[in-house]
Each structure stands twice: as C-alpha cells, then as structure tokens.
Design a protein around this motif. Structure first.
Motif, PDB file in Angstrom:
ATOM      1  N   LEU A 162      38.677  70.932  52.122  1.00  0.00           N
ATOM      2  CA  LEU A 162      39.682  69.972  52.578  1.00  0.00           C
ATOM      3  C   LEU A 162      40.581  69.536  51.420  1.00  0.00           C
ATOM      4  CD1 LEU A 162      37.641  67.724  55.043  1.00  0.00           C
ATOM      5  CD2 LEU A 162      39.374  69.429  55.618  1.00  0.00           C
ATOM      6  N   ALA A 163      40.001  69.403  50.227  1.00  0.00           N
ATOM      7  CA  ALA A 163      40.805  69.034  49.062  1.00  0.00           C
ATOM      8  C   ALA A 163      41.797  70.140  48.714  1.00  0.00           C
ATOM      9  CB  ALA A 163      39.901  68.745  47.867  1.00  0.00           C
ATOM     10  N   MET A 164      41.424  71.394  48.925  1.00  0.00           N
ATOM     11  CA  MET A 164      42.340  72.502  48.674  1.00  0.00           C
ATOM     12  C   MET A 164      43.551  72.426  49.602  1.00  0.00           C
ATOM     13  SD  MET A 164      39.755  75.720  48.025  1.00  0.00           S
ATOM     14  CE  MET A 164      41.104  76.886  48.240  1.00  0.00           C
ATOM     15  N   ILE A 165      43.306  72.127  50.876  1.00  0.00           N
ATOM     16  CA  ILE A 165      44.421  71.999  51.824  1.00  0.00           C
ATOM     17  C   ILE A 165      45.304  70.819  51.429  1.00  0.00           C
ATOM     18  CG2 ILE A 165      45.028  71.528  54.215  1.00  0.00           C
ATOM     19  CD1 ILE A 165      43.936  74.314  53.806  1.00  0.00           C
ATOM     20  N   ALA A 329      57.724  60.270  49.825  1.00  0.00           N
ATOM     21  CA  ALA A 329      56.987  59.933  48.603  1.00  0.00           C
ATOM     22  C   ALA A 329      56.402  58.530  48.692  1.00  0.00           C
ATOM     23  CB  ALA A 329      57.910  60.051  47.393  1.00  0.00           C
ATOM     24  N   ASN A 330      57.189  57.596  49.254  1.00  0.00           N
ATOM     25  CA  ASN A 330      56.687  56.227  49.424  1.00  0.00           C
ATOM     26  C   ASN A 330      55.512  56.191  50.381  1.00  0.00           C
ATOM     27  OD1 ASN A 330      58.593  55.150  47.675  1.00  0.00           O
ATOM     28  ND2 ASN A 330      60.084  54.772  49.304  1.00  0.00           N
ATOM     29  N   GLN A 331      55.623  56.951  51.487  1.00  0.00           N
ATOM     30  CA  GLN A 331      54.524  56.998  52.451  1.00  0.00           C
ATOM     31  C   GLN A 331      53.295  57.644  51.847  1.00  0.00           C
ATOM     32  OE1 GLN A 331      56.160  59.014  55.842  1.00  0.00           O
ATOM     33  NE2 GLN A 331      57.425  57.270  56.468  1.00  0.00           N
ATOM     34  N   ALA A 332      53.515  58.690  51.031  1.00  0.00           N
ATOM     35  CA  ALA A 332      52.382  59.351  50.375  1.00  0.00           C
ATOM     36  C   ALA A 332      51.675  58.393  49.430  1.00  0.00           C
ATOM     37  CB  ALA A 332      52.863  60.588  49.622  1.00  0.00           C
ATOM     38  N   ASN A 333      52.474  57.585  48.712  1.00  0.00           N
ATOM     39  CA  ASN A 333      51.867  56.594  47.809  1.00  0.00           C
ATOM     40  C   ASN A 333      51.072  55.568  48.586  1.00  0.00           C
ATOM     41  OD1 ASN A 333      52.913  57.781  45.503  1.00  0.00           O
ATOM     42  ND2 ASN A 333      54.805  56.587  45.568  1.00  0.00           N
ATOM     43  N   GLU A 334      51.606  55.172  49.756  1.00  0.00           N
ATOM     44  CA  GLU A 334      50.873  54.224  50.590  1.00  0.00           C
ATOM     45  C   GLU A 334      49.592  54.850  51.124  1.00  0.00           C
ATOM     46  OE1 GLU A 334      53.554  52.997  53.610  1.00  0.00           O
ATOM     47  OE2 GLU A 334      54.879  51.880  52.264  1.00  0.00           O
ATOM     48  N   ARG A 335      49.691  56.137  51.517  1.00  0.00           N
ATOM     49  CA  ARG A 335      48.497  56.818  52.042  1.00  0.00           C
ATOM     50  C   ARG A 335      47.449  56.991  50.961  1.00  0.00           C
ATOM     51  NH1 ARG A 335      52.305  60.146  54.750  1.00  0.00           N
ATOM     52  NH2 ARG A 335      52.031  61.741  53.141  1.00  0.00           N
ATOM     53  N   ASP A 336      47.897  57.097  49.702  1.00  0.00           N
ATOM     54  CA  ASP A 336      46.937  57.233  48.611  1.00  0.00           C
ATOM     55  C   ASP A 336      46.033  56.016  48.497  1.00  0.00           C
ATOM     56  OD1 ASP A 336      47.674  59.746  47.914  1.00  0.00           O
ATOM     57  OD2 ASP A 336      49.007  59.161  46.287  1.00  0.00           O
ATOM     58  N   TYR A 337      46.477  54.893  49.033  1.00  0.00           N
ATOM     59  CA  TYR A 337      45.682  53.675  48.974  1.00  0.00           C
ATOM     60  C   TYR A 337      44.918  53.429  50.282  1.00  0.00           C
ATOM     61  CZ  TYR A 337      48.292  52.631  44.739  1.00  0.00           C
ATOM     62  OH  TYR A 337      48.824  52.698  43.482  1.00  0.00           O
ATOM     63  N   PRO A 339      42.178  55.158  52.896  1.00  0.00           N
ATOM     64  CA  PRO A 339      41.268  56.286  53.111  1.00  0.00           C
ATOM     65  C   PRO A 339      41.496  56.941  54.468  1.00  0.00           C
ATOM     66  CG  PRO A 339      40.116  54.201  53.399  1.00  0.00           C
ATOM     67  CD  PRO A 339      41.488  53.867  52.883  1.00  0.00           C
ATOM     68  N   GLU A 340      41.262  58.262  54.513  1.00  0.00           N
ATOM     69  CA  GLU A 340      41.345  58.998  55.764  1.00  0.00           C
ATOM     70  C   GLU A 340      39.931  59.150  56.312  1.00  0.00           C
ATOM     71  OE1 GLU A 340      43.344  62.659  55.132  1.00  0.00           O
ATOM     72  OE2 GLU A 340      45.189  61.736  54.419  1.00  0.00           O
ATOM     73  N   LEU A 341      39.635  58.426  57.370  1.00  0.00           N
ATOM     74  CA  LEU A 341      38.300  58.447  57.947  1.00  0.00           C
ATOM     75  C   LEU A 341      38.163  59.617  58.919  1.00  0.00           C
ATOM     76  CD1 LEU A 341      37.685  54.650  58.552  1.00  0.00           C
ATOM     77  CD2 LEU A 341      36.382  56.122  57.034  1.00  0.00           C
ATOM     78  N   ARG A 342      37.178  60.478  58.654  1.00  0.00           N
ATOM     79  CA  ARG A 342      36.858  61.584  59.554  1.00  0.00           C
ATOM     80  C   ARG A 342      35.515  61.299  60.216  1.00  0.00           C
ATOM     81  NH1 ARG A 342      38.897  63.954  54.814  1.00  0.00           N
ATOM     82  NH2 ARG A 342      40.838  65.127  55.139  1.00  0.00           N
ATOM     83  N   GLU A 343      35.154  62.121  61.170  1.00  0.00           N
ATOM     84  CA  GLU A 343      33.886  61.935  61.879  1.00  0.00           C
ATOM     85  C   GLU A 343      32.714  61.941  60.906  1.00  0.00           C
ATOM     86  OE1 GLU A 343      31.189  64.112  65.368  1.00  0.00           O
ATOM     87  OE2 GLU A 343      33.196  64.869  64.868  1.00  0.00           O
ATOM     88  N   ARG A 344      32.777  62.818  59.924  1.00  0.00           N
ATOM     89  CA  ARG A 344      31.721  62.885  58.909  1.00  0.00           C
ATOM     90  C   ARG A 344      31.567  61.553  58.187  1.00  0.00           C
ATOM     91  NH1 ARG A 344      30.371  66.969  54.475  1.00  0.00           N
ATOM     92  NH2 ARG A 344      29.894  65.705  52.651  1.00  0.00           N
ATOM     93  N   ASP A 345      32.694  60.898  57.881  1.00  0.00           N
ATOM     94  CA  ASP A 345      32.640  59.622  57.161  1.00  0.00           C
ATOM     95  C   ASP A 345      32.013  58.526  58.009  1.00  0.00           C
ATOM     96  OD1 ASP A 345      34.020  60.436  54.711  1.00  0.00           O
ATOM     97  OD2 ASP A 345      35.766  60.679  56.007  1.00  0.00           O
ATOM     98  N   ASN A 400      37.387  63.306  36.835  1.00  0.00           N
ATOM     99  CA  ASN A 400      38.577  63.612  37.630  1.00  0.00           C
ATOM    100  C   ASN A 400      39.044  62.498  38.550  1.00  0.00           C
ATOM    101  OD1 ASN A 400      38.605  66.481  36.780  1.00  0.00           O
ATOM    102  ND2 ASN A 400      36.672  66.543  37.891  1.00  0.00           N
ATOM    103  N   GLY A 401      38.236  61.466  38.743  1.00  0.00           N
ATOM    104  CA  GLY A 401      38.603  60.400  39.663  1.00  0.00           C
ATOM    105  C   GLY A 401      37.701  60.400  40.888  1.00  0.00           C
ATOM    106  N   VAL A 402      37.712  59.292  41.599  1.00  0.00           N
ATOM    107  CA  VAL A 402      36.850  59.107  42.770  1.00  0.00           C
ATOM    108  C   VAL A 402      37.632  59.462  44.032  1.00  0.00           C
ATOM    109  CG1 VAL A 402      35.503  57.439  44.098  1.00  0.00           C
ATOM    110  CG2 VAL A 402      35.555  57.291  41.596  1.00  0.00           C
ATOM    111  N   PRO A 403      37.125  60.352  44.869  1.00  0.00           N
ATOM    112  CA  PRO A 403      37.843  60.762  46.077  1.00  0.00           C
ATOM    113  C   PRO A 403      37.651  59.785  47.230  1.00  0.00           C
ATOM    114  CG  PRO A 403      35.813  61.998  45.938  1.00  0.00           C
ATOM    115  CD  PRO A 403      35.870  61.118  44.700  1.00  0.00           C
ATOM    116  N   TRP A 404      37.916  58.520  46.968  1.00  0.00           N
ATOM    117  CA  TRP A 404      37.666  57.509  47.999  1.00  0.00           C
ATOM    118  C   TRP A 404      38.591  57.682  49.193  1.00  0.00           C
ATOM    119  CZ3 TRP A 404      41.713  54.404  49.316  1.00  0.00           C
ATOM    120  CH2 TRP A 404      42.779  54.352  48.421  1.00  0.00           C
ATOM    121  N   LYS A 405      39.705  58.382  49.015  1.00  0.00           N
ATOM    122  CA  LYS A 405      40.637  58.586  50.116  1.00  0.00           C
ATOM    123  C   LYS A 405      40.138  59.652  51.084  1.00  0.00           C
ATOM    124  CE  LYS A 405      45.409  59.990  51.050  1.00  0.00           C
ATOM    125  NZ  LYS A 405      45.133  61.340  51.563  1.00  0.00           N
TER     126      LYS A 405
END
Length: 563
Positions: A162-165, A329-337, A339-345, A400-405
C-alpha cells in the motif's frame, strides 16, 4: 521512641523519567544516523540498471539521463520515473520504497519495479514475487491512478504494498510530462522576462511551474509553462508553448513565446508583439483560473489571429492547472495529518482496546475470557496480519518516521506497548497482545520435566536480550545491511514470507519454553527487555545495573554514529 523516618531524596522520582529520556535519545541517534546516510533530495537519482528497465520494456537497450527508454536503434519505447524523494513520506512496515514506474509513449503505465527499499527485506521480497501487483496499474493514465482508491495489497506485505501505491500517487501528483514540448525552456527566451536567469528549478508539486534563480541562487520569480496544459490547443497548424512570468504574489509580469508547431511568420508576429505579450500584466493567476474560457474575447495579434488566440487561451488553461495543483497540495498536506482508516485498522484497534480492558479487569485470570481472546490475538494479530512490536519495526520507524497515516492500527498497538508500562506498571503487550507470548503461555509446563537454570547460568541467560539490543543499536546507527528480523521470531507467523533465521528463532524458542516457562520472553526477547526496562515498579526510583547498560547502549550508538 520511634526512629526518625529517612527522607526520600528529591531526585528519585526523576530516575524513571530519565530512563524514558535515554530511550528517546537512542531513537534520535538512530534517526540522525539514517539522515546522515540518506542521499540528498537534490542529489542525483539512482542509476536505473538496464536489466531492471527490461522488466518493464523487454526491448530496452538504454535509459538516458531524462528517463527515456531506448531500444538498440535509438527508438523511444517509453519513459521511467522514480518515486523518491517525492514518495518517501509513504512508510510501509518499517520504511519507504523507491518505485520505478514505466510509461508507454501514450503515457499509460506499463508496470512497476522496485528500485530500492528501506522496508523489511522479507516484505519487499514477497512483493517482487507478485507480478500481478507490479502490473496492477497497467494501462492507467496518471489521472486514473490519482483518482483510484481501491487497490489490492499483497497478502503478508500489506503495509509495504500500500505504501508503494501511495508513493506512486505522491510522485504522479505533479509529474505529467508533455509529449509535444518535452525540453525545458531555453534560457535566452527566459531572459526576456528575467534578465539574470541562470537556473530553472521545477516545482515539486507542479513541474510546469519553474522557480527562476540567478547565478548565485537568488530567487528572481516564477515561470509558468502553458505546456502540457495547452498541448491540445491548436492555432493555425499546431500548439504553442508560452512562458508566463509571475511575481511572488502569483501576478503576471510578462509573457514570452517559447516554442510552437505553428507556421512562420505567424509565430514571429506573436513573439515580437509587445502589446500582446503584456496583455495580462498585473492579472492574478487565481483570477485567470476562474475565467470562463468559453466566454473569452481575446484580441489577437494582427496577421496571426489563430496562433495568438490559441497561445493566450493556453495561459488560462495553465493558470487553472496551477491553481488546481495548489489546492491539491493543500489537500494533500491536510490528508497527511489525517489517518486513513481501513478495515484492518478498525480490527486491530478493537483487539488492542479489548486487550487493554482485559488486562486491567478482574476477568484477566478467567479462562472463559482469556483463552478466546488469546486465540484471537494469535490468529488475527499473528497469522493474519503479522502485527508485532519488534526491533525491526521500531528501528525502521525511528529511521524513517511513523506511518500513523497509513497504519494507524499498528501505530496504536506500538503506542500501547510503549506507554502503558511507563504509566501503569503493567506490560500489557507482553502479557496480552503479543502472539508469540500467548503461544508460550500455552506451552508453559506442558511437560512434566522442567529445567531450572542454575544461579551460575542464570545471569548469562538474562544478558542475552541486552546483547541483542546492543547489536540492534550498532546495526541501526552504523547502517549495516543486517536484517533485524532475523534476531526475533515474529516474521515466522507470516510463514510464506519468513526467512530461515526468524523461523529458527521461533522454533528454538518454543521448544525451550516447553522445558523452561516463557523461555524466549525471559532470556531471548530484546523487545520484551526494552518494555520491561521502562515499566514502572517498586525499584524504579533507584539507579540499577540495567540503567548503566542503557547508558552504555546510548554511548555505543553515539560512537557508531561518529564512525
């Protein structure tokens, strides 16, 4: 007569906080080591080996510096681009992956390949075996990839795939390339707008926007290319690329004609008409983007009406594209803050919450509550997801950072594992949420004969986790290529991606636990030792030998960083 009570030293409550700070300092050293060894964002991109390019273009013979793929006759087969550094914010299980994306001459994706990765070796290897995933974007255009959200992940390497996509989407967010005007503007044309121009730096989010700099690197302004936004606007016989000079407030300060497929002398009429080239001066790029192009009444250049009108209309198209890129770009920055919740989460979060509640409830010793939950932990967190708190994971996140998103469920699991022992005295992860710990609880005292280490052997066994932690710090700070998954058994639960090293640790640890209760947890687990070190207990206010070991690990990391 009672003896006077000894006053507790005021510094004692700070000893436990000092332990946490030591761990934070080690994590910072690991992060700094990764940054020092990482390639600079503005440095040269890694060379694409022809063998890798041939997995996307079988007839490839050469990949030039611009990313064009050529066969042995010099014919262009397509192009490739790398997702790094734009996609490096997409963290998989423990790090980002630099993906090579192939495009056909029609700008359709022909496949993906892994150029390099800082993620766990086993997860990357599993993805390389899945041709279906690597060609899951085939035939899609840039816009179609950006619009899609329903991507199939690779089982056993879900977070990495998913990170690759996500890395591909981040890279394609502003990477559309013009097929009609592929070359950068000529400096002699740019200098008509910025006399001291020497350097042109494409904008990260919208490459058609160029940042103009002087020889000394001083910013002079911005330059908006109307290509590729206006590539399909035909004047008399073909499209024209205009250059629009912008000031710091995104207001137009002039235009120049860059290149054109139209006929002379029409092109030259436009190129030399100062009135036309200053027609939009002082107009805001945002105002141009809001203009209804269908209602435009453009005063063309005499003798070159069709050419000039197409060129001017292209400015409005380019302005709209730039403003959309700003918004994206603004929306992407907002999305960076966010998280994207999936069924797994959702499922992982639910398991963590139930585990924490059970650990602090009177039911924790009730087999009717404990055993079904343990089965859930082993089956779901272990075999289904492979969600473990491991040294490979913690080091990867420190680097590398925490993939909390993209992996908020796993992040919550790690947060609970690290924070609850510090504040509650209870190591919830090891006792309730670690699948390998649960399996050891099931094997405890199943055999009549048990082995109890002697007082002479016991200190050596207890030292093993500390030695492993020292090895972890060395590997992380010195950036050695050793895979940390091999010193722990956790990847063995995702058996189809596991290496023989982690399988051996798992098997030996479980066999040992048949004869010595919780043998691996007590004498082999560096992660368990770390969590137990920060656990608050009756001796937490006293400086002990373990604290000197922690200080030694900190010093070891600092030395490895320097050398």
């Amino acid at each position: 007569m009672t003896e006077p009570q000894t006053r507790r030293p005021a510094w004692r409550p700070f000893v436990h906080a000092g332990r946490v700070l030591i761990l934070v300092a080690i994590a910072l050293i690991v992060h700094l080591a990764a940054k020092l060894h990482a390639p600079a964002d503005n440095g040269p991109a890694p060379q694409v080996e022809i063998a890798l390019a041939q997995t996307l273009f079988p007839a490839a013979d050469k990949v030039d510096d611009a990313g064009s793929v050529l066969d042995d006759s010099g014919k262009t087969l397509g192009r490739v681009l790398q997702t790094s550094p734009a996609g490096d914010k997409a963290i998989g299980f423990s790090g980002p992956t630099n993906v090579l994306v192939g495009f056909s001459p029609e700008e359709k994706i022909v496949g993906l390949a892994i150029l390099s990765s800082r993620d766990t070796r086993e997860h990357v290897r599993e993805i390389e075996r899945h041709e279906t995933f690597l060609h899951s974007l085939d035939g899609l255009s840039r816009d179609e990839v950006l619009a899609r959200t329903d991507f199939d992940a690779v089982s056993g390497a879900t977070l990495t795939s998913l990170a690759m996509i996500e890395a591909v989407q981040r890279r394609l967010g502003g990477s559309q390339k013009s097929l009609k005007f592929p070359e950068p503007p000529q400096l002699e044309v740019v200098r008509k707008l910025f006399a001291e121009a020497e350097l042109l730096e494409p904008d990260a989010s919208y490459p058609a926007l160029l940042h103009v700099q002087s020889k000394d690197g001083e910013p002079l302004g911005k330059l908006l290319r109307t290509s590729p936004a206006a590539d399909n606007l035909v004047g008399y016989q073909g499209p024209t690329e205009m250059l629009v000079a912008l000031d710091a407030d995104d207001k137009v300060i002039g235009m120049a004609l860059s290149r054109s497929y139209d006929n002379e002398p029409y092109v030259d009429y436009v190129r030399t008409d100062d009135y036309f080239l200053e027609l939009l001066n002082d107009e805001s790029i945002f105002g141009l983007a809001e203009t209804d192009v269908g209602e435009l009444q453009i005063e063309g250049v005499s003798g070159a009406t069709m050419t000039s009108q197409a060129a001017a209309t292209g400015v409005y198209y380019a302005a709209d594209g730039l403003v959309q890129a700003y918004h994206a770009a603004n929306q992407a920055n907002e999305r960076d803050y966010l998280p994207e919740l999936r069924e797994r989460d959702y499922k992982t979060i639910a398991v963590v919450i139930v585990g924490v509640l059970l650990a602090f409830s009177p039911w924790r010793g009730n087999p009717w509550a404990r055993i079904p939950f343990q089965v859930l932990v082993v089956v779901y967190l272990g075999f289904a997801n492979g969600d473990f708190v491991s040294q490979a994971l913690l080091v990867g996140w420190a680097q590398n950072g925490v993939p909390w998103k993209s992996a908020i469920g796993l992040v919550l699991l790690v947060a609970a594992a690290l924070s609850l022992p510090i504040f509650t005295r209870t190591n919830v992860y090891c006792s309730h949420l670690c699948p390998h710990g649960v399996v050891q609880q099931w094997t405890k005292r199943r055999l009549k004969w048990q082995w109890k280490p002697s007082k002479r052997v016991l200190p050596w066994l207890k030292a093993i986790p500390s030695v492993l932690l020292a090895w972890v710090v060395l590997v992380a700070c010195a950036r050695w290529s050793f895979s940390l998954v091999d010193i722990e058994p956790f990847d063995a639960y995702v058996w189809h991606i596991a290496g023989w090293g982690t399988i051996a640790v798992a098997v030996v640890g479980l066999i040992a636990s048949l004869f010595t209760p919780m043998a691996y947890c007590r004498f082999g687990c560096p992660t368990g030792a770390l969590l137990d070190y920060v656990r608050y207990n009756g001796k937490s206010e006293f400086w002990t030998r373990r604290d000197w070991v922690a200080v030694g690990l900190l010093a070891l990391g600092a030395v490895a960083l320097l050398f």
